[in-house]
Design an enzyme around this catalytic site. Structure first.
Site: not given
Ligand code: F6R
Length: 249
Positions: A66, A126, A128, A133
């Site tokens: 992303d 959540n 994702h 989402e």
């Molecule tokens: C990041 C991404 C998100 C994260 C997720 C967990 O490129 O796509 O889906 O992998 O939000 O984030 P952390 O590792 O900060 O807990």
């Protein structure tokens, strides 16, 4: 689906090892990469290995999950900048072959012709994956996503008070992620315990995007003891093997 429950350090070691052995075996592989807190220690280990063992990334292509909408590439909060700081500038990768999702036709064409050999994932609080989402379609491909309130809260800590955090991102869709040949999801820390339990023990639902991974044939989850602390490992869906659990649904 395989589940390894290890110490945090061992989990990061194993994931880095899996990526490094893929790169060694297939020097022109395409890696699907993630940002956030979780991969930082993994990228550190890859950088360390590059310095010590000279594992080469010269022919590797990368695609990140992303990118925020509206931030320049060199903005301190862009995911390109994150990747540059944590990995790209420390290894011999050709930046021309490091891709970030966008809605431009050139990128969409590249995406439609490419195979992700290994997709690294974290999991949002959540559920994702990427910025897919809760409530989104399992059939989605690259698209612009409006971040949920929860995701904005989760990621606000990276933005200084002077910077307005974007509310949108372009993300690979669930369909793109599911097309990867192999997926590694990493969950570490107590704050991931409840969502990991839901993902593994509740039915597949688009309310919990990561739950769709149960349908993929080659998923390995690396969880540390804290993230795995709420799992009901005595349930018959967890089959104990040598050093890991096989999860049957
Ligand atoms: C990041 C991404 C998100 C994260 C997720 C967990 O490129 O796509 O889906 O992998 O939000 O984030 P952390 O590792 O900060 O807990």
């Amino acid at each position: 689906m395989k589940l390894y429950i290890l110490s945090k350090d061992k989990a990061y070691d194993c994931v880095a090892c899996e990526i490094i052995s893929l790169v060694t075996q297939y020097p022109d592989a395409t890696l699907g990469l993630a940002t956030g807190d979780t991969p930082i220690e993994i990228y550190k280990r890859m950088v360390e290995d590059h310095k010590q063992n000279h594992t080469s990334y010269q022919q590797i292509q990368t695609i990140n999950l992303d990118e925020y909408v509206g931030l320049a590439n060199d903005h301190p909060n862009s995911y390109r900048n994150y990747m540059h700081e944590h990995l790209f500038k420390h290894v011999d990768i050709d930046l021309e072959y490091t891709y970030f999702p966008s809605l431009e036709s050139g990128f969409l064409k590249w995406m439609s012709q490419s195979i992700i050999h290994l997709q690294l994932l974290g999991i949002g609080n959540n559920g994702h994956i990427g910025f897919n989402e809760p409530g989104g379609s399992f059939e989605s491909s690259v698209h612009e996503a409006v971040l949920t309130y929860e995701t904005i809260q989760q990621n606000r800590k990276y933005f200084s008070s002077q910077v307005i955090m974007p509310k949108k991102a372009v993300t690979l869709g669930i369909k793109d992620i599911m097309k990867a040949q192999k997926i590694i999801l990493v969950a570490t820390g107590k704050h991931k315990a409840s969502i990991l339990k839901k993902m593994l023990e509740e039915p597949i639902s688009n309310r919990l995007p990561a739950s769709i991974l149960k349908k993929h044939e080659h998923v390995t989850i690396y969880a540390d003891f804290e993230a795995a602390s709420l799992l009901d490992l005595s349930h018959s869906s967890y089959i104990k093997k040598e050093g890991f659990y096989e999860i049957c649904n």
